[in-house]
Design an enzyme around this catalytic site. Structure first.
Site, PDB file in Angstrom:
ATOM      1  N   HIS A  60       0.819  -1.214   0.000  1.00 41.69           N
ATOM      2  CA  HIS A  60       0.000   0.000   0.000  1.00 41.69           C
ATOM      3  C   HIS A  60       0.853   1.266   0.000  1.00 41.69           C
ATOM      4  CE1 HIS A  60      -3.961  -1.963   1.582  1.00 41.69           C
ATOM      5  NE2 HIS A  60      -3.515  -2.510   0.464  1.00 41.69           N
ATOM      6  N   GLU A  62       0.755   3.952   1.789  1.00 35.71           N
ATOM      7  CA  GLU A  62       1.205   4.427   3.100  1.00 35.71           C
ATOM      8  C   GLU A  62       2.472   3.702   3.542  1.00 35.71           C
ATOM      9  OE1 GLU A  62      -3.395   4.242   3.221  1.00 35.71           O
ATOM     10  OE2 GLU A  62      -1.755   3.109   2.313  1.00 35.71           O
ATOM     11  N   CYS A  87      -6.239   1.690   5.474  1.00 34.30           N
ATOM     12  CA  CYS A  87      -6.882   0.468   5.950  1.00 34.30           C
ATOM     13  C   CYS A  87      -6.343   0.126   7.337  1.00 34.30           C
ATOM     14  CB  CYS A  87      -6.619  -0.679   4.975  1.00 34.30           C
ATOM     15  SG  CYS A  87      -4.911  -1.288   4.990  1.00 34.30           S
ATOM     16  N   CYS A  90      -2.517  -0.755   7.370  1.00 39.76           N
ATOM     17  CA  CYS A  90      -1.670   0.434   7.252  1.00 39.76           C
ATOM     18  C   CYS A  90      -1.732   1.272   8.522  1.00 39.76           C
ATOM     19  CB  CYS A  90      -2.075   1.264   6.040  1.00 39.76           C
ATOM     20  SG  CYS A  90      -1.622   0.489   4.472  1.00 39.76           S
TER      21      CYS A  90
END
Length: 138
Positions: A60, A62, A87, A90
């Site tokens: 992801h 992040e 999410c 993360c």
């Protein structure tokens, strides 16, 4: 947020392009977008970009921004700008890194279990968040 949005354009994900930019003291310290781990070609025939298979492979935005940070010490007290609210997975990493504020452009359905978990962890850890509202220069 414009840097995060521009970073998202680098993603090869055909359905969800996400970008992230981490800022501290008015300086960019990390940038990332969702994509395959380093060394794995985006067009590898062994890997599918289709749901749900892609979730087993994609890193992801992040996480990439945190890992691309110039110095992990600088993350404490930083602000994370992301095109999509983080999410739950993360969020764990964001909390552990010491980031204290999240600015996001969009959020998936907050009634989803992963979003509920993300919001709960954020609140319990004392992080703040705010939705980004674009501004006009005119």
């Amino acid at each position: 947020m414009r840097i995060a949005s521009t970073s998202a354009l680098r993603s090869k994900d055909p359905s969800t392009k996400v970008g992230c930019c981490i800022v501290k003291d008015h300086k960019i310290i990390g940038i990332g977008y969702n994509g395959m781990p380093n060394g794995i070609p985006d067009d590898s025939p062994e890997i599918s970009w289709e749901r749900p298979e892609k979730y087993q492979y994609v890193v992801h935005a992040e996480v990439n921004a945190i890992l691309n940070t110039v110095s992990f010490d600088k993350l404490r007290g930083a602000t994370l700008y992301c095109t999509l609210f983080p999410c739950n997975e993360c969020m764990k990493i964001i909390i552990q890194s010491g980031i204290t504020e999240i600015v996001y452009a969009d959020m998936k359905d907050p009634s989803r279990s992963d979003m509920k978990a993300s919001l709960t962890m954020m609140k319990l850890a004392g992080l703040t968040s705010r939705e980004y509202h674009s501004f006009s220069t005119s």
